[in-house]
Design a protein around this motif. Structure first.
Motif, PDB file in Angstrom:
ATOM      1  N   HIS A 103       0.846  -1.200   0.000  1.00  0.00           N
ATOM      2  CA  HIS A 103       0.000   0.000   0.000  1.00  0.00           C
ATOM      3  C   HIS A 103       0.872   1.237   0.000  1.00  0.00           C
ATOM      4  N   VAL A 105       0.450   5.051   0.912  1.00  0.00           N
ATOM      5  CA  VAL A 105      -0.489   5.884   1.651  1.00  0.00           C
ATOM      6  C   VAL A 105      -0.036   7.337   1.559  1.00  0.00           C
ATOM      7  N   ASP A 106      -0.969   8.219   1.171  1.00  0.00           N
ATOM      8  CA  ASP A 106      -0.608   9.632   0.999  1.00  0.00           C
ATOM      9  C   ASP A 106      -0.635  10.376   2.341  1.00  0.00           C
ATOM     10  N   GLY A 109      -3.498   9.985   4.738  1.00  0.00           N
ATOM     11  CA  GLY A 109      -3.759   8.659   5.292  1.00  0.00           C
ATOM     12  C   GLY A 109      -4.546   7.758   4.364  1.00  0.00           C
ATOM     13  N   ALA A 110      -4.871   8.240   3.168  1.00  0.00           N
ATOM     14  CA  ALA A 110      -5.627   7.447   2.196  1.00  0.00           C
ATOM     15  C   ALA A 110      -4.677   6.585   1.357  1.00  0.00           C
ATOM     16  N   ILE A 111      -5.148   5.423   0.961  1.00  0.00           N
ATOM     17  CA  ILE A 111      -4.367   4.565   0.066  1.00  0.00           C
ATOM     18  C   ILE A 111      -4.433   5.166  -1.331  1.00  0.00           C
ATOM     19  N   GLN A 114      -2.042   0.671  -4.684  1.00  0.00           N
ATOM     20  CA  GLN A 114      -1.801  -0.613  -4.039  1.00  0.00           C
ATOM     21  C   GLN A 114      -1.693  -1.698  -5.086  1.00  0.00           C
ATOM     22  N   TYR A 148       4.891   9.280  -0.176  1.00  0.00           N
ATOM     23  CA  TYR A 148       4.024   8.197   0.290  1.00  0.00           C
ATOM     24  C   TYR A 148       4.707   7.373   1.372  1.00  0.00           C
ATOM     25  N   GLN A 149       3.891   6.883   2.307  1.00  0.00           N
ATOM     26  CA  GLN A 149       4.322   5.858   3.241  1.00  0.00           C
ATOM     27  C   GLN A 149       4.049   4.518   2.552  1.00  0.00           C
ATOM     28  N   TYR A 151       3.571   0.483   2.946  1.00  0.00           N
ATOM     29  CA  TYR A 151       3.242  -0.600   3.868  1.00  0.00           C
ATOM     30  C   TYR A 151       3.158  -1.913   3.100  1.00  0.00           C
ATOM     31  N   ARG A 176      -0.021  -4.802   8.993  1.00  0.00           N
ATOM     32  CA  ARG A 176       0.809  -4.260   7.912  1.00  0.00           C
ATOM     33  C   ARG A 176       2.064  -3.648   8.526  1.00  0.00           C
TER      34      ARG A 176
END
Length: 183
Positions: A103, A105-106, A109-111, A114, A148-149, A151, A176
């Motif tokens: 994933h 994630v912006d 906090g939204a994906i 993915q 982006y994060q 996961y 995750r």
């Protein structure tokens, strides 16, 4: 009867099934099995991956359900997103074919992107992994430019339940593991 079937030297790694059936040479048609099929699976075999000489840029040590360890990873930006190279190690022989996810994630906090797939685009499912085996799996996710994060995790597609992290820092209750940020 015993038959020896040579395997081609260039046979891709993965799970294969040996099937057998009988053919009536006079009537030119298969002889059905007791369940009406024209063949039966008589064995399964695994063609193992060749050792991969690549090394991850980052160590991880995240363990999913005492079965699969993310020993390391490499993240790299691409022209259209992010490429994650994941170094999975089988700690035990998984009983099911689990699906891995990545994933992106912006900042909200939204994906934003993915990819969910069984290892090596489904060609090397976890149920054939052997303890100690390392599987290098590449995933490319297209996303707009940004930070982006990243996961990763695993789930059982039959139940949609994620495998819990059983040995990871930082801990995660949602199954995750945070690899880090990438721009």
């Amino acid at each position: 009867l015993a038959y020896s079937l040579p395997l081609p030297a260039d046979l891709p790694p993965g799970r294969y099934h040996v099937i057998a059936g009988l053919f009536d040479l006079v009537k030119h048609k298969p002889i059905p099995t007791t369940d009406g099929q024209d063949h039966q699976v008589v064995a399964a075999l695994k063609v193992a991956l060749a050792p991969d000489p690549r090394q991850p840029e980052n160590s991880a040590g995240a363990v999913f359900d005492h079965l699969i360890e993310l020993s390391g990873y490499t993240l790299a930006p691409t022209a259209s997103g992010v490429k994650a190279t994941l170094f999975w190690k089988a700690l035990d022989a998984p009983a099911a074919d689990y699906t891995a996810f990545v994933h992106l994630v912006d900042v909200t906090g939204a994906i934003a992107g993915q990819i969910d797939a069984q290892p090596l685009d489904g060609h090397y499912p976890t149920a054939i992994w052997s303890p100690g085996e390392t599987i290098v799996d590449e995933r490319t996710i297209d996303v707009p430019p940004g930070t982006y994060q990243v996961y990763v995790g695993w789930y059982d597609p039959a139940t949609m339940q994620r495998l819990p992290l059983t040995n990871a820092e930082p801990e995660s209750s949602d199954g995750r593991y945070l690899l880090g940020a990438i721009t």
